[in-house]
Scaffold this active site. Structure first.
Site, PDB file in Angstrom:
ATOM      1  N   TYR A 333      70.582  57.613 -40.904  1.00 19.40           N
ATOM      2  CA  TYR A 333      70.842  56.771 -40.344  1.00 19.40           C
ATOM      3  C   TYR A 333      70.290  55.378 -41.248  1.00 19.40           C
ATOM      4  O   TYR A 333      68.829  55.401 -41.402  1.00 19.40           O
ATOM      5  CB  TYR A 333      70.401  56.726 -39.069  1.00 19.40           C
ATOM      6  CG  TYR A 333      70.899  55.564 -38.189  1.00 19.40           C
ATOM      7  CD1 TYR A 333      71.262  54.348 -38.312  1.00 19.40           C
ATOM      8  CD2 TYR A 333      70.809  55.832 -36.713  1.00 19.40           C
ATOM      9  CE1 TYR A 333      71.906  53.545 -37.371  1.00 19.40           C
ATOM     10  CE2 TYR A 333      71.225  54.913 -35.527  1.00 19.40           C
ATOM     11  CZ  TYR A 333      71.576  53.846 -36.037  1.00 19.40           C
ATOM     12  OH  TYR A 333      72.040  52.783 -35.473  1.00 19.40           O
ATOM     13  N   CYS A 334      71.181  54.386 -41.402  1.00 19.11           N
ATOM     14  CA  CYS A 334      70.564  53.009 -42.261  1.00 19.11           C
ATOM     15  C   CYS A 334      69.778  53.442 -43.436  1.00 19.11           C
ATOM     16  O   CYS A 334      70.185  54.157 -44.316  1.00 19.11           O
ATOM     17  CB  CYS A 334      69.897  52.364 -41.110  1.00 19.11           C
ATOM     18  SG  CYS A 334      69.233  50.752 -41.641  1.00 19.11           S
ATOM     19  N   ILE A 335      68.595  53.052 -43.606  1.00 22.06           N
ATOM     20  CA  ILE A 335      67.840  53.335 -44.770  1.00 22.06           C
ATOM     21  C   ILE A 335      67.708  54.755 -44.897  1.00 22.06           C
ATOM     22  O   ILE A 335      67.162  55.357 -45.762  1.00 22.06           O
ATOM     23  CB  ILE A 335      66.294  52.551 -44.935  1.00 22.06           C
ATOM     24  CG1 ILE A 335      65.672  52.838 -46.192  1.00 22.06           C
ATOM     25  CG2 ILE A 335      65.588  52.844 -43.802  1.00 22.06           C
ATOM     26  CD1 ILE A 335      64.659  51.904 -46.412  1.00 22.06           C
TER      27      ILE A 335
END
Length: 602
Positions: A333-335
């Site tokens: 998720y995301c980074i």
């Protein structure tokens, strides 16, 4: 002045109560000033730059280039003056009872939802004056020659912050709603608002930590992050949570979720009804989640490489020990998705096939279209940020949170200034905003590496551009099946930036566009029947998002069921459910664990 004759009768404040309130305010203010003085004396002179974002230099250069062509300046000023003349005439006509159309309007702007902004001539004039001036200021950069693209974006972004801050809704004298509240309460709203300011300064230890929600309404492990499970492994960087099954049988291959370390994992486990973790468990997945540590100065030298080694790679080892299963599926998720892409490439270079399939939530690997966050990425700003982080050993999570809040300043900053400080109200209890305020720190070394190599140099997407554990990585070597989710209104990981990932991996990729943004686009359970998602079943994703969208079909509601249909065939046969307390690793403590409970601001 708004008409208050039809509302509650104005009243004078109670002198005794007002005297007590001011006494309390004076004492708390004195304590804050004393604490600030003691802190300054203890820390001594700071080497951190006063202007971290280099706004002074940027706007001085902008002004010099603007004034280099005085004819354009005069023309722009004359255009604004003509618009004001039209506004004055329209306002005069209205006050004399003549029909008058607005010179400028913004009907969807929630700041001006109060009827007085439309119905009362004075406030209508204030609103239109602000909108005219805002539009003029936001157009100035387009009138200046010699500005680079990055410099123009930086000026536009910070000009918008100024424009948003100067909105008439943010001031007592020009906000009809605040004026009504002041008359009706005898000024108690402003006294309460001042108390709220002091409380937020106390919470932030001298820094204004604006409350976006009732912070006392939630507690991690009590009414958020409540999915049952155990901590089955931990190291200096993370705790690995295994959640209790809710089905008699589960898929053979466990599911490992790697959340961002910029935020905490329980965005995926806020309430039972919107918990992705609970939902995935109910579909028959054995769910493991990494809960990252909230680092302090002791972890200052931890790198992006360390996050890979002590994060997903350590988790894979632990999952095999506790379940006896070597292959898993994963979510980044995301980074956390950026890390997973790098990890998959590193594993591909070493012929490590322990991840059989991977999902990416709003993750970027090609940062050429990374959106408004790029306004913070130039050499001077990164150097200044590095100096601050090096001095402390970490990037303060509250500063990162402020950066993200600035991307939606009217919703995440100024609306709470009006509600908490001008109206004197307490913020409404909202689990999502509680999570949003639960910031995490970032190790200085990792943060610098990420900004420079991903955002600034865009090395991750370049073959051999990044080396991890002495292994040059190439994302094109990643051949495992992947599911990529993007948010239609994502302001942190823009959809076109996320889509670029479809052109990098060599294996089969299913791309899905979800309605809403960075959070609601992900956390959208099927039972809610909200938003929509788009799918395109073409065998190969076209080179551009626009081409993909041209062949996409809209589907109502959540995309979670589509993801389940994609992942289930890649997860192996069903086996008896696994009790996290009876695996190959001893349970260390109950979920959600202790790492997630470390807060920066209470």
């Amino acid at each position: 002045m708004p008409d208050t004759t039809s509302g509650p009768t104005p009243r004078l404040p109670d002198p005794t109560a007002l005297q007590e309130a001011w006494k309390d305010i004076a004492e708390r203010s004195q304590r804050l000033l004393q604490d600030f003085a003691e802190k300054q004396a203890k820390e001594g002179p700071t080497s951190a730059p006063a202007d971290v974002l280099n706004l002074t230099g940027t706007f001085l250069d902008f002004t010099a280039k603007l004034m280099a062509d005085p004819q354009k300046v005069v023309a722009a000023q004359m255009e604004l003056m003509q618009q004001y003349m039209r506004l004055w005439q329209a306002t005069a006509d209205r006050m004399m009872g003549k029909p008058s159309e607005p010179v400028i309007d913004s009907p969807r702007d929630k700041r001006f939802a109060d009827p007085a902004w439309r119905d009362e001539a004075i406030f209508d004039y204030v609103k239109q004056s602000y909108l005219l001036t805002s539009r003029w200021l936001m157009g100035l950069s387009k009138e200046v020659d010699g500005l680079g693209e990055h410099e123009r974006k930086k000026i536009d972004f910070h000009m918008r912050q100024f424009v948003d801050a100067m909105a008439p809704t943010n001031f007592v004298a020009t906000n009809p709603q605040v004026l009504r509240a002041t008359v009706e309460s005898g000024g108690e709203n402003l006294v309460k608002g001042l108390r709220n300011v002091l409380e937020d300064l106390e919470r932030g230890k001298g820094r204004l930590a604006i409350r976006q929600t009732d912070m006392k309404a939630f507690e991690v492990g009590r009414n958020v992050a409540t999915a049952p499970g155990k901590v089955v492994f931990q190291n200096a960087m993370m705790q690995l949570l295994q959640f209790s099954p809710t089905t008699d049988e589960v898929y053979e291959r466990p599911l490992l979720i790697v959340p961002p370390w910029i935020n905490k994992f329980y965005i995926l486990d806020l309430k039972p009804e919107n918990s992705f973790i609970r939902w995935a468990t109910a579909q028959g997945y054995t769910v493991f989640v990494i809960s990252w540590v909230n680092p302090d100065e002791k972890l200052a030298e931890k790198t992006f490489e360390d996050y890979m080694i002590e994060g997903p790679l350590a988790a894979l080892d632990a999952i095999e020990k506790t379940t006896g299963v070597r292959k898993v599926s994963a979510i980044g998720y995301c980074i956390g998705g950026t890390l997973m892409a790098a990890t998959l490439a590193w594993m591909a270079a070493r012929n490590d096939d322990r991840i059989a399939a991977c999902t990416f939530f709003t993750a970027q690997v090609d940062f050429t279209e990374a959106g408004e966050l790029t306004v913070f990425i130039d050499e001077e700003q990164i150097s200044n940020i590095e100096a601050m982080a090096k001095q402390r050993g970490y990037m303060d999570g509250t500063e990162m949170a402020t950066t993200f809040n600035l991307l939606r300043a009217n919703d995440l900053i100024w609306s709470f200034v009006v509600n908490n400080y001008l109206m004197g109200k307490d913020p409404f209890p909202f689990d999502l905003l509680y999570w949003n305020s639960d910031a995490t720190r970032l190790p200085a070394a990792m943060h610098s590496y990420y900004l420079r190599n991903m955002y600034q140099k865009n090395l991750l997407v370049q073959p051999g551009g990044i080396t991890l554990c002495n292994v040059p990585i190439d994302l094109r070597k990643v051949a495992v099946p992947c599911y990529i989710q993007a948010g239609k209104e994502d302001h942190i990981a823009p959809l076109r930036s996320v889509y670029k990932l479809t052109q990098v991996f060599s294996g089969p990729v299913r791309f899905m566009l979800a309605g809403s943004g960075h959070i609601a686009g992900v956390v959208n359970p099927p039972a809610a029947k909200k938003y929509q998602h788009w799918l395109n079943d073409t065998p190969r994703n076209p080179p551009t998002f626009e081409a993909w969208m041209a062949g996409a079909t809209e589907h109502k509601g959540s995309w979670w069921n589509d993801w389940d249909k994609w992942l289930a065939p890649l997860s192996g046969p069903k086996v008896p459910a696994r009790d996290p307390a009876k695996g190959g690793l001893p349970a260390l403590e109950d979920a959600p664990g202790s790492y997630v409970k470390v807060r920066i601001v209470d």
